[in-house]
Every structure is written in structure tokens, then in C-alpha cells.
Design a protein around this motif. Sequence first.
Motif, PDB file in Angstrom:
ATOM      1  N   UNK A 135      28.393 102.039 -56.360  1.00 45.40           N
ATOM      2  CA  UNK A 135      29.744 101.783 -56.878  1.00 45.40           C
ATOM      3  C   UNK A 135      30.791 102.678 -56.223  1.00 45.40           C
ATOM      4  N   UNK A 136      30.319 103.666 -55.458  1.00 50.86           N
ATOM      5  CA  UNK A 136      31.237 104.490 -54.678  1.00 50.86           C
ATOM      6  C   UNK A 136      31.929 105.563 -55.478  1.00 50.86           C
ATOM      7  N   UNK A 137      32.932 105.191 -56.232  1.00 50.36           N
ATOM      8  CA  UNK A 137      33.686 106.170 -56.994  1.00 50.36           C
ATOM      9  C   UNK A 137      34.422 105.500 -58.134  1.00 50.36           C
ATOM     10  N   UNK A 138      35.069 106.334 -58.936  1.00 48.95           N
ATOM     11  CA  UNK A 138      35.777 105.842 -60.116  1.00 48.95           C
ATOM     12  C   UNK A 138      37.279 105.863 -59.857  1.00 48.95           C
ATOM     13  N   UNK A 139      37.971 104.745 -60.054  1.00 49.03           N
ATOM     14  CA  UNK A 139      39.417 104.730 -59.845  1.00 49.03           C
ATOM     15  C   UNK A 139      40.156 105.442 -60.971  1.00 49.03           C
ATOM     16  N   UNK A 140      41.194 106.164 -60.614  1.00 50.88           N
ATOM     17  CA  UNK A 140      42.091 106.757 -61.608  1.00 50.88           C
ATOM     18  C   UNK A 140      43.223 105.758 -61.814  1.00 50.88           C
ATOM     19  N   UNK A 141      43.159 105.007 -62.908  1.00 51.65           N
ATOM     20  CA  UNK A 141      44.132 103.957 -63.167  1.00 51.65           C
ATOM     21  C   UNK A 141      45.358 104.514 -63.876  1.00 51.65           C
ATOM     22  N   UNK A 142      46.519 104.035 -63.466  1.00 47.52           N
ATOM     23  CA  UNK A 142      47.756 104.454 -64.109  1.00 47.52           C
ATOM     24  C   UNK A 142      48.667 105.280 -63.227  1.00 47.52           C
ATOM     25  N   UNK A 143      48.197 105.680 -62.030  1.00 50.21           N
ATOM     26  CA  UNK A 143      49.056 106.388 -61.088  1.00 50.21           C
ATOM     27  C   UNK A 143      49.563 105.401 -60.041  1.00 50.21           C
ATOM     28  N   UNK A 144      50.616 105.785 -59.325  1.00 53.53           N
ATOM     29  CA  UNK A 144      51.361 104.845 -58.486  1.00 53.53           C
ATOM     30  C   UNK A 144      50.669 104.457 -57.180  1.00 53.53           C
ATOM     31  N   UNK A 145      49.520 105.016 -56.902  1.00 49.87           N
ATOM     32  CA  UNK A 145      48.759 104.639 -55.706  1.00 49.87           C
ATOM     33  C   UNK A 145      47.278 104.793 -56.021  1.00 49.87           C
ATOM     34  N   UNK A 146      46.418 104.036 -55.350  1.00 46.99           N
ATOM     35  CA  UNK A 146      44.984 104.121 -55.638  1.00 46.99           C
ATOM     36  C   UNK A 146      44.407 105.507 -55.359  1.00 46.99           C
ATOM     37  N   UNK A 147      43.737 106.059 -56.352  1.00 47.34           N
ATOM     38  CA  UNK A 147      43.034 107.338 -56.217  1.00 47.34           C
ATOM     39  C   UNK A 147      41.599 107.102 -56.679  1.00 47.34           C
ATOM     40  N   UNK A 148      40.648 107.297 -55.774  1.00 45.85           N
ATOM     41  CA  UNK A 148      39.239 107.077 -56.085  1.00 45.85           C
ATOM     42  C   UNK A 148      38.538 108.430 -56.161  1.00 45.85           C
ATOM     43  N   UNK A 149      37.973 108.714 -57.330  1.00 47.42           N
ATOM     44  CA  UNK A 149      37.274 109.982 -57.555  1.00 47.42           C
ATOM     45  C   UNK A 149      35.780 109.742 -57.412  1.00 47.42           C
ATOM     46  N   UNK A 150      35.207 110.271 -56.348  1.00 41.53           N
ATOM     47  CA  UNK A 150      33.778 110.088 -56.080  1.00 41.53           C
ATOM     48  C   UNK A 150      32.985 111.230 -56.714  1.00 41.53           C
ATOM     49  N   UNK A 151      31.708 110.989 -56.927  1.00 39.80           N
ATOM     50  CA  UNK A 151      30.794 111.992 -57.487  1.00 39.80           C
ATOM     51  C   UNK A 151      30.698 113.185 -56.537  1.00 39.80           C
ATOM     52  N   UNK A 152      30.643 114.399 -57.080  1.00 39.38           N
ATOM     53  CA  UNK A 152      30.539 115.588 -56.246  1.00 39.38           C
ATOM     54  C   UNK A 152      29.308 115.576 -55.354  1.00 39.38           C
ATOM     55  N   UNK A 153      28.246 114.931 -55.811  1.00 34.34           N
ATOM     56  CA  UNK A 153      26.997 114.870 -55.046  1.00 34.34           C
ATOM     57  C   UNK A 153      26.908 113.587 -54.208  1.00 34.34           C
ATOM     58  N   UNK A 154      28.039 112.999 -53.925  1.00 32.00           N
ATOM     59  CA  UNK A 154      28.059 111.734 -53.175  1.00 32.00           C
ATOM     60  C   UNK A 154      27.369 111.857 -51.821  1.00 32.00           C
TER      61      UNK A 154
END
Length: 330
Positions: A278-297
Motif C-alpha cells: 500500500x506504500x504509505x498513508x495519505x495525510x488528507x485535508x492539506x492543500x497538496x498530497x502528502x504521503x507518510x510512509x512507514x519508517x521501516x519502508x
Amino acid sequence: MHTIAIDAMGGDFGPEPIIEGLISALKSNNNFTAIAVGKKDELLSLIPQNFLSRIEILDTDDVISMSDSATDALKRKESTIYKAIELVREGKAGALVSAGHSGASMSLATVRIGRIKGVSRPAIATLMPTSENQNTLVLDVGANVDSDAKNLFQFAVMGQVYAEDVLQLEDPIIGLLSNGEEESKGNEVTKEAYGLISKVPNFAGNVEGSDIFKGTVDVVVCDGFVGNILLKTAEGVADTIGKIIKKSLKRSLISIAGAVLMRKVFKNLKVRVDYAEYGGAPLLGVKAPVIIAHGKSNPKAIHNAILHAISAASSNLNDDIEERLAKYSK
């Protein structure tokens, strides 16, 4: 052609898996370039010569470690995550991918990039595997420890729009996580939220934790405290089941023979529960896409996180969220 900002030093294992994942994504998708933020000498040694035309390096030595406070990131303007966020804020990049300090990423994205009009608090969304051939989008899973009914209503709208625009689901169904399906169940916040979310089409009402993994609904809404516990518990259960199966298979020759015959089944199971898919988790609600990936990615997770960011940047996600919130708020 999109440009993606990459916090190249933020992961637990340094820049190697991040750059390897970036190269993999560049090989599979010709429609983006990247700006890798980090220590130039280290990054150059990891990037093949033929990819330097598609990867710009923004040199900086400061890295926010996992032991640092999230508020430190607001002051350390030379850090990799700060500079990566600024690239997005200034329009030099259309999205961000970071496997670094998630609190720093959230704080900086909220303060520097800013929230979508109508959004009080951003939320982190993640995909959970189900027994069906689909996934359930769950939010919030950690951005907000305390949420009120209005926040949960906004999470519901953002989650539904994300499911439509990025996951390409038609008429996604929303559920509100509670301790029972009846409308009367839940605490005061979820009871109030129930009334607000009822304005949103395809609201199925309250759902229980087991419904997430049955695929009963497409989007499940909860506060970040509950959602983060849910996420960590699910990760722990998946890991434990895997270990139990491995130990059980070693107990007899018949078990080993059966495992050989079921290799494809076990492989499919591993794929379904592997966060790297799944790659990472999107931070929804900010003005541009921000994808937060797992530290151990690993590289695969970074690859998928980048493709995830491109999909979000290619959609009308933020405009649709703003329009939908304004419509339902009336």
C-alpha cells in the motif's frame, strides 16, 4: 509531468531503500521527476548516472530523528523534511513522500502547506485488507488523538472523496466505528457525529471493528487515538499469525508437504497483509498530497508510496473535498 519531493534521509534504514524505491518508480512511470532532499554526496553515490536527468538533489545535512520532538521540525529550517515541505509549498513539487518522523511531516504540512478550506484538522488514512478482494479505507489513524463530532464528519467526507477520486470506487459506503451497530451505541462524540455524517450519501451507520476486515463498508471513520491502536493491533495480529503458521508447518513432514502445495495461498496472504503493497498513508485535508510512509519502508513500499502520490496529484481530490464539505455543511 509531476514533480515529487522525497525526504531521502528520513527512513529508519537511511537513504538506500528510499533511493532504490525511487529508481524503481522512475523505471515504471515516465510521467514524473523527483527532487531528493538529503546529503548530496550520499545520494549521488546511490543514483545511477542515467537517472540523474530525472532526479534533482537538494543538499542538506540536518535530519529529524525519530527521537526528536515534532515541534522541533518547525524550527529546524535546514532539515530534510522542512526543505521537502517547502518545495511543495512553493509549487516546485506537487506532492511529498516521507518515511521519516510522521509527527514532523504532519505538523509541517499543516502549518506550511496549509489546510483545505473547510477542514479543521487533517487526518491520516490507511488501507486495511479484507476477506473480500478489496480494502477498507480507515481514517484517522494517528493525526489527532482527540477529535470532536465535527472532525469526524470532515473525516467521513474526505475519506469518501478520496475513495472516489484516488481509489476509483463508485459510490463508496461510509461507516462510523463504534461499539455496536445500533444508532444509540457509542460515546457522546460518536453519537453527535452520527447525526452529522447522516447528511452524507451512502452512510451505513455504525460499524464494529470486525466490519473493517469483512469489507462491509468502503470507508471507516474514527478518531486518531482509536485508529492508531487499531492499526498497530492489526499489524501485530498479522505478524503473529504468520509466526504461528511457520512454527506449525515445521512440526511434521505432512505439514511441510501441505505447505509446499499451498505456497501460492501463503504468498497471496502475505501480499494482502504487507504494508509495502500500500506504500504509505495519505495525510488528507492539506492543500497538496502528502504521503507518510512507514519508517521501516523497503524499496517496494517507497515505490508504491510514490505512485500513490502521483495518483493523488493527478486527481481533483482537494477541490472535490472543499466543494463537498461546503455542500454538506449547509
